[in-house]
Scaffold this motif. Sequence first.
Motif, PDB file in Angstrom:
ATOM      1  N   LEU A  18       6.872  71.636  90.643  1.00  0.00           N
ATOM      2  CA  LEU A  18       7.140  72.558  91.751  1.00  0.00           C
ATOM      3  C   LEU A  18       7.170  74.016  91.325  1.00  0.00           C
ATOM      4  O   LEU A  18       6.944  74.901  92.143  1.00  0.00           O
ATOM      5  N   ASN A  19       7.444  74.293  90.050  1.00  0.00           N
ATOM      6  CA  ASN A  19       7.544  75.674  89.577  1.00  0.00           C
ATOM      7  C   ASN A  19       6.403  76.076  88.661  1.00  0.00           C
ATOM      8  O   ASN A  19       6.442  77.144  88.055  1.00  0.00           O
ATOM      9  N   GLN A  20       5.374  75.261  88.578  1.00  0.00           N
ATOM     10  CA  GLN A  20       4.251  75.510  87.689  1.00  0.00           C
ATOM     11  C   GLN A  20       3.530  76.811  88.029  1.00  0.00           C
ATOM     12  O   GLN A  20       3.072  77.517  87.147  1.00  0.00           O
ATOM     13  N   LYS A  21       3.467  77.156  89.297  1.00  0.00           N
ATOM     14  CA  LYS A  21       2.738  78.365  89.714  1.00  0.00           C
ATOM     15  C   LYS A  21       3.439  79.647  89.269  1.00  0.00           C
ATOM     16  O   LYS A  21       2.825  80.701  89.223  1.00  0.00           O
ATOM     17  N   TYR A  22       4.725  79.573  88.922  1.00  0.00           N
ATOM     18  CA  TYR A  22       5.478  80.758  88.502  1.00  0.00           C
ATOM     19  C   TYR A  22       5.421  80.996  86.990  1.00  0.00           C
ATOM     20  O   TYR A  22       5.919  82.001  86.508  1.00  0.00           O
ATOM     21  N   LEU A  23       4.826  80.061  86.250  1.00  0.00           N
ATOM     22  CA  LEU A  23       4.816  80.157  84.798  1.00  0.00           C
ATOM     23  C   LEU A  23       3.490  80.706  84.293  1.00  0.00           C
ATOM     24  O   LEU A  23       2.458  80.560  84.933  1.00  0.00           O
ATOM     25  N   THR A  24       3.536  81.299  83.112  1.00  0.00           N
ATOM     26  CA  THR A  24       2.335  81.780  82.446  1.00  0.00           C
ATOM     27  C   THR A  24       1.426  80.591  82.166  1.00  0.00           C
ATOM     28  O   THR A  24       1.891  79.538  81.739  1.00  0.00           O
ATOM     29  N   SER A  25       0.122  80.756  82.402  1.00  0.00           N
ATOM     30  CA  SER A  25      -0.800  79.632  82.216  1.00  0.00           C
ATOM     31  C   SER A  25      -1.138  79.447  80.745  1.00  0.00           C
ATOM     32  O   SER A  25      -1.002  80.359  79.929  1.00  0.00           O
ATOM     33  N   GLY A  26      -1.589  78.248  80.399  1.00  0.00           N
ATOM     34  CA  GLY A  26      -2.010  77.936  79.052  1.00  0.00           C
ATOM     35  C   GLY A  26      -0.881  77.589  78.107  1.00  0.00           C
ATOM     36  O   GLY A  26      -1.009  77.759  76.900  1.00  0.00           O
ATOM     37  N   LEU A  27       0.226  77.102  78.625  1.00  0.00           N
ATOM     38  CA  LEU A  27       1.383  76.793  77.783  1.00  0.00           C
ATOM     39  C   LEU A  27       1.558  75.291  77.603  1.00  0.00           C
ATOM     40  O   LEU A  27       1.237  74.503  78.483  1.00  0.00           O
ATOM     41  N   ASP A  28       2.082  74.926  76.460  1.00  0.00           N
ATOM     42  CA  ASP A  28       2.565  73.574  76.222  1.00  0.00           C
ATOM     43  C   ASP A  28       4.080  73.675  76.126  1.00  0.00           C
ATOM     44  O   ASP A  28       4.611  74.320  75.224  1.00  0.00           O
ATOM     45  N   ILE A  29       4.778  73.057  77.064  1.00  0.00           N
ATOM     46  CA  ILE A  29       6.234  73.153  77.144  1.00  0.00           C
ATOM     47  C   ILE A  29       6.840  71.821  76.706  1.00  0.00           C
ATOM     48  O   ILE A  29       6.406  70.762  77.153  1.00  0.00           O
ATOM     49  N   VAL A  30       7.833  71.883  75.831  1.00  0.00           N
ATOM     50  CA  VAL A  30       8.540  70.686  75.382  1.00  0.00           C
ATOM     51  C   VAL A  30       9.990  70.808  75.841  1.00  0.00           C
ATOM     52  O   VAL A  30      10.658  71.796  75.552  1.00  0.00           O
ATOM     53  N   VAL A  31      10.465  69.791  76.555  1.00  0.00           N
ATOM     54  CA  VAL A  31      11.834  69.766  77.065  1.00  0.00           C
ATOM     55  C   VAL A  31      12.572  68.626  76.377  1.00  0.00           C
ATOM     56  O   VAL A  31      12.104  67.485  76.377  1.00  0.00           O
ATOM     57  N   VAL A  32      13.720  68.943  75.792  1.00  0.00           N
ATOM     58  CA  VAL A  32      14.579  67.931  75.177  1.00  0.00           C
ATOM     59  C   VAL A  32      15.831  67.848  76.035  1.00  0.00           C
ATOM     60  O   VAL A  32      16.613  68.805  76.094  1.00  0.00           O
ATOM     61  N   ALA A  33      16.007  66.731  76.709  1.00  0.00           N
ATOM     62  CA  ALA A  33      17.144  66.556  77.612  1.00  0.00           C
ATOM     63  C   ALA A  33      18.409  66.283  76.813  1.00  0.00           C
ATOM     64  O   ALA A  33      18.397  65.537  75.830  1.00  0.00           O
ATOM     65  N   ARG A  34      19.494  66.886  77.221  1.00  0.00           N
ATOM     66  CA  ARG A  34      20.790  66.683  76.578  1.00  0.00           C
ATOM     67  C   ARG A  34      21.604  65.659  77.365  1.00  0.00           C
ATOM     68  O   ARG A  34      21.244  65.266  78.473  1.00  0.00           O
ATOM     69  N   VAL A  35      22.726  65.246  76.811  1.00  0.00           N
ATOM     70  CA  VAL A  35      23.553  64.194  77.401  1.00  0.00           C
ATOM     71  C   VAL A  35      24.007  64.556  78.815  1.00  0.00           C
ATOM     72  O   VAL A  35      24.031  63.708  79.701  1.00  0.00           O
ATOM     73  N   ALA A  36      24.324  65.819  79.055  1.00  0.00           N
ATOM     74  CA  ALA A  36      24.811  66.245  80.370  1.00  0.00           C
ATOM     75  C   ALA A  36      23.766  66.057  81.461  1.00  0.00           C
ATOM     76  O   ALA A  36      24.107  65.946  82.648  1.00  0.00           O
ATOM     77  N   ALA A  37      22.494  65.983  81.105  1.00  0.00           N
ATOM     78  CA  ALA A  37      21.439  65.796  82.108  1.00  0.00           C
ATOM     79  C   ALA A  37      21.523  64.420  82.761  1.00  0.00           C
ATOM     80  O   ALA A  37      21.032  64.237  83.876  1.00  0.00           O
TER      81      ALA A  37
END
Length: 78
Positions: A33-52
């Motif tokens: 849903l927020n992809q259009k607001y981000l700089t293009s050409g990125l590889d994003i890595v998300v590490v979820a924490r316990v609180a998630a």
Amino acid sequence: MKGQRIGISVSKKVGNSVVRHRVTRLVRECFRLNQKYLTSGLDIVVVARVAAGVSDYKKVEGAYLHLCGLHNIIKESK
């Protein structure tokens, strides 16, 4: 490279498989849903924490956008 890609890592510490998959779906939806607001050409890595594991969509999205702002990957509005 044109668009963004996302990698999501959710440890067993977050919860059982149902909880881990829910967190993965929430993060993936935030990205979609927020992809259009981000700089293009990125590889994003998300590490979820316990609180998630107990967070709802709004909290996950708020944390995702906050981190995107900290890393300066949100496009400048013109």
